[in-house]
Design a protein around this motif. Structure first.
Motif, PDB file in Angstrom:
ATOM      1  N   SER A 171      21.124 -15.212  26.475  1.00  0.00           N
ATOM      2  CA  SER A 171      20.566 -16.444  26.248  1.00  0.00           C
ATOM      3  C   SER A 171      21.936 -17.521  26.348  1.00  0.00           C
ATOM      4  O   SER A 171      22.572 -17.712  25.244  1.00  0.00           O
ATOM      5  CB  SER A 171      20.157 -16.640  24.875  1.00  0.00           C
ATOM      6  OG  SER A 171      19.101 -15.818  24.856  1.00  0.00           O
ATOM      7  N   PRO A 172      22.518 -17.875  27.620  1.00  0.00           N
ATOM      8  CA  PRO A 172      23.758 -18.441  27.624  1.00  0.00           C
ATOM      9  C   PRO A 172      23.706 -19.923  27.302  1.00  0.00           C
ATOM     10  O   PRO A 172      24.967 -20.547  26.755  1.00  0.00           O
ATOM     11  CB  PRO A 172      23.844 -18.379  29.154  1.00  0.00           C
ATOM     12  CG  PRO A 172      22.768 -18.189  29.640  1.00  0.00           C
ATOM     13  CD  PRO A 172      21.867 -17.256  28.592  1.00  0.00           C
ATOM     14  N   ALA A 173      22.632 -20.477  26.856  1.00  0.00           N
ATOM     15  CA  ALA A 173      22.643 -21.692  26.303  1.00  0.00           C
ATOM     16  C   ALA A 173      22.584 -21.983  24.633  1.00  0.00           C
ATOM     17  O   ALA A 173      22.641 -23.060  24.291  1.00  0.00           O
ATOM     18  CB  ALA A 173      21.620 -22.640  26.773  1.00  0.00           C
ATOM     19  N   ASP A 174      22.509 -20.827  24.137  1.00  0.00           N
ATOM     20  CA  ASP A 174      22.450 -20.614  22.595  1.00  0.00           C
ATOM     21  C   ASP A 174      23.783 -20.901  21.980  1.00  0.00           C
ATOM     22  O   ASP A 174      24.550 -20.022  21.960  1.00  0.00           O
ATOM     23  CB  ASP A 174      21.763 -19.370  22.239  1.00  0.00           C
ATOM     24  CG  ASP A 174      21.418 -19.285  20.869  1.00  0.00           C
ATOM     25  OD1 ASP A 174      21.877 -20.063  19.893  1.00  0.00           O
ATOM     26  OD2 ASP A 174      20.389 -18.642  20.474  1.00  0.00           O
ATOM     27  N   PRO A 175      23.764 -22.101  21.281  1.00  0.00           N
ATOM     28  CA  PRO A 175      25.240 -22.082  20.541  1.00  0.00           C
ATOM     29  C   PRO A 175      25.351 -21.167  19.521  1.00  0.00           C
ATOM     30  O   PRO A 175      26.549 -21.012  19.029  1.00  0.00           O
ATOM     31  CB  PRO A 175      24.990 -23.664  20.139  1.00  0.00           C
ATOM     32  CG  PRO A 175      23.894 -24.001  20.124  1.00  0.00           C
ATOM     33  CD  PRO A 175      23.024 -23.203  21.339  1.00  0.00           C
ATOM     34  N   LEU A 176      24.533 -21.094  18.727  1.00  0.00           N
ATOM     35  CA  LEU A 176      24.529 -19.796  17.608  1.00  0.00           C
ATOM     36  C   LEU A 176      25.205 -18.399  18.177  1.00  0.00           C
ATOM     37  O   LEU A 176      26.079 -17.965  17.724  1.00  0.00           O
ATOM     38  CB  LEU A 176      23.426 -19.838  17.140  1.00  0.00           C
ATOM     39  CG  LEU A 176      22.905 -21.115  16.209  1.00  0.00           C
ATOM     40  CD1 LEU A 176      21.587 -20.913  15.415  1.00  0.00           C
ATOM     41  CD2 LEU A 176      24.072 -21.337  15.205  1.00  0.00           C
ATOM     42  N   ARG A 177      24.647 -18.000  19.202  1.00  0.00           N
ATOM     43  CA  ARG A 177      25.166 -16.946  19.770  1.00  0.00           C
ATOM     44  C   ARG A 177      26.666 -17.015  20.466  1.00  0.00           C
ATOM     45  O   ARG A 177      27.412 -16.121  20.345  1.00  0.00           O
ATOM     46  CB  ARG A 177      24.157 -16.356  21.157  1.00  0.00           C
ATOM     47  CG  ARG A 177      22.957 -15.840  20.440  1.00  0.00           C
ATOM     48  CD  ARG A 177      21.936 -15.636  21.313  1.00  0.00           C
ATOM     49  NE  ARG A 177      20.686 -15.233  21.036  1.00  0.00           N
ATOM     50  CZ  ARG A 177      19.899 -14.457  21.412  1.00  0.00           C
ATOM     51  NH1 ARG A 177      20.213 -13.499  22.363  1.00  0.00           N
ATOM     52  NH2 ARG A 177      18.687 -14.309  20.662  1.00  0.00           N
ATOM     53  N   ALA A 178      26.898 -18.159  20.825  1.00  0.00           N
ATOM     54  CA  ALA A 178      28.336 -18.443  21.570  1.00  0.00           C
ATOM     55  C   ALA A 178      29.259 -18.600  20.102  1.00  0.00           C
ATOM     56  O   ALA A 178      30.363 -17.857  20.216  1.00  0.00           O
ATOM     57  CB  ALA A 178      28.501 -19.617  22.077  1.00  0.00           C
ATOM     58  N   GLN A 179      28.900 -19.156  19.199  1.00  0.00           N
ATOM     59  CA  GLN A 179      29.706 -19.136  17.896  1.00  0.00           C
ATOM     60  C   GLN A 179      29.771 -17.661  17.331  1.00  0.00           C
ATOM     61  O   GLN A 179      31.009 -17.323  17.015  1.00  0.00           O
ATOM     62  CB  GLN A 179      29.050 -20.038  16.656  1.00  0.00           C
ATOM     63  CG  GLN A 179      29.946 -20.096  15.630  1.00  0.00           C
ATOM     64  CD  GLN A 179      31.328 -20.562  15.936  1.00  0.00           C
ATOM     65  OE1 GLN A 179      31.428 -21.628  16.390  1.00  0.00           O
ATOM     66  NE2 GLN A 179      32.199 -19.952  15.790  1.00  0.00           N
ATOM     67  N   ALA A 180      28.625 -16.897  17.118  1.00  0.00           N
ATOM     68  CA  ALA A 180      29.033 -15.565  16.980  1.00  0.00           C
ATOM     69  C   ALA A 180      29.964 -14.689  17.713  1.00  0.00           C
ATOM     70  O   ALA A 180      30.796 -14.000  17.304  1.00  0.00           O
ATOM     71  CB  ALA A 180      27.531 -14.643  16.781  1.00  0.00           C
ATOM     72  N   LEU A 181      29.943 -15.094  18.949  1.00  0.00           N
ATOM     73  CA  LEU A 181      30.880 -14.118  19.816  1.00  0.00           C
ATOM     74  C   LEU A 181      32.279 -14.734  19.498  1.00  0.00           C
ATOM     75  O   LEU A 181      33.187 -13.991  19.821  1.00  0.00           O
ATOM     76  CB  LEU A 181      30.541 -14.430  21.306  1.00  0.00           C
ATOM     77  CG  LEU A 181      31.684 -13.826  22.370  1.00  0.00           C
ATOM     78  CD1 LEU A 181      31.586 -12.336  22.024  1.00  0.00           C
ATOM     79  CD2 LEU A 181      31.092 -13.971  23.854  1.00  0.00           C
ATOM     80  N   ALA A 182      32.481 -16.019  19.485  1.00  0.00           N
ATOM     81  CA  ALA A 182      33.670 -16.568  19.239  1.00  0.00           C
ATOM     82  C   ALA A 182      34.254 -16.079  17.781  1.00  0.00           C
ATOM     83  O   ALA A 182      35.596 -15.647  17.849  1.00  0.00           O
ATOM     84  CB  ALA A 182      33.823 -18.215  19.165  1.00  0.00           C
ATOM     85  N   THR A 183      33.593 -16.067  16.889  1.00  0.00           N
ATOM     86  CA  THR A 183      33.898 -15.407  15.368  1.00  0.00           C
ATOM     87  C   THR A 183      34.328 -13.851  15.866  1.00  0.00           C
ATOM     88  O   THR A 183      35.357 -13.516  15.164  1.00  0.00           O
ATOM     89  CB  THR A 183      32.818 -15.520  14.599  1.00  0.00           C
ATOM     90  OG1 THR A 183      32.344 -17.110  14.438  1.00  0.00           O
ATOM     91  CG2 THR A 183      33.226 -15.273  13.369  1.00  0.00           C
ATOM     92  N   ALA A 184      33.497 -13.131  16.369  1.00  0.00           N
ATOM     93  CA  ALA A 184      33.812 -11.821  16.451  1.00  0.00           C
ATOM     94  C   ALA A 184      35.203 -11.501  17.248  1.00  0.00           C
ATOM     95  O   ALA A 184      35.782 -10.666  17.056  1.00  0.00           O
ATOM     96  CB  ALA A 184      32.664 -10.963  17.445  1.00  0.00           C
ATOM     97  N   LEU A 185      35.400 -12.281  18.353  1.00  0.00           N
ATOM     98  CA  LEU A 185      36.399 -12.205  19.023  1.00  0.00           C
ATOM     99  C   LEU A 185      37.816 -12.600  18.137  1.00  0.00           C
ATOM    100  O   LEU A 185      38.746 -12.003  18.095  1.00  0.00           O
ATOM    101  CB  LEU A 185      36.652 -13.171  20.138  1.00  0.00           C
ATOM    102  CG  LEU A 185      35.487 -12.813  21.374  1.00  0.00           C
ATOM    103  CD1 LEU A 185      35.494 -13.911  22.459  1.00  0.00           C
ATOM    104  CD2 LEU A 185      35.845 -11.430  22.047  1.00  0.00           C
ATOM    105  N   GLY A 186      37.620 -13.809  17.394  1.00  0.00           N
ATOM    106  CA  GLY A 186      38.741 -14.120  16.547  1.00  0.00           C
ATOM    107  C   GLY A 186      38.954 -13.062  15.539  1.00  0.00           C
ATOM    108  O   GLY A 186      40.333 -12.660  15.095  1.00  0.00           O
ATOM    109  N   VAL A 187      37.933 -12.649  14.826  1.00  0.00           N
ATOM    110  CA  VAL A 187      38.222 -11.467  13.843  1.00  0.00           C
ATOM    111  C   VAL A 187      39.026 -10.542  14.402  1.00  0.00           C
ATOM    112  O   VAL A 187      39.827  -9.586  13.806  1.00  0.00           O
ATOM    113  CB  VAL A 187      36.769 -11.171  12.916  1.00  0.00           C
ATOM    114  CG1 VAL A 187      36.903 -10.081  12.174  1.00  0.00           C
ATOM    115  CG2 VAL A 187      36.157 -12.375  12.257  1.00  0.00           C
TER     116      VAL A 187
END
Length: 140
Positions: free
Chosen positions: A65-81
């Protein structure tokens, strides 16, 4: 390291149809699938430290779901952690991010000169299978 934003990940996930976007996404996928190197295993034991995502599930979710901002935020958070817990991953992620920013963005400068154009003109960057539907006009 500059943080990888959800907006940047959404934009990147949306460019996977082009060759440059596909290569950049494959680079991130390979990086996320590397073994998680930290003191404890990523799966939490009862009463132990909380589980930390490797980012793989979030990556797949965003890819689906490439247009889903919540999924993008979840990935950004996981990468940062993960980058905060794994020095090797952080260094590799920073290298990938620098390459992604320099290779997938950038300015496009197009110009047309030489008079009237009698056919479609396509300006931009990284086109993937463009299609032109033209009808013939017999009034020429």
């Amino acid at each position: 390291m500059d943080p990888i934003t959800a907006a940047a990940l959404t934009a990147l996930a949306g460019t996977v149809g082009g060759e440059a976007g596909r290569q950049t996404w494959q680079g991130l996928t390979a990086l996320v699938r590397r073994p998680f190197r930290r003191g404890a295993a990523p799966d939490a034991a009862p009463g132990g430290p909380p589980a930390v995502s490797s980012g793989e599930l979030e990556l797949v979710d965003l890819e689906n779901s490439p247009a889903d901002p919540l999924r993008a935020q979840a990935l950004a958070t996981a990468l940062g952690v993960r980058a905060a817990l794994d020095d090797e991953f952080r260094a590799l992620l920073e290298e990938w991010w620098q390459q992604a920013r320099s290779g997938s963005g950038g300015e496009v400068h197009n110009s047309i000169s030489g008079g009237t154009q009698n056919a479609p003109v396509l300006q931009g960057r990284d086109f993937f299978r463009p299609t032109f539907n033209m009808s013939q006009n017999d009034d020429h």
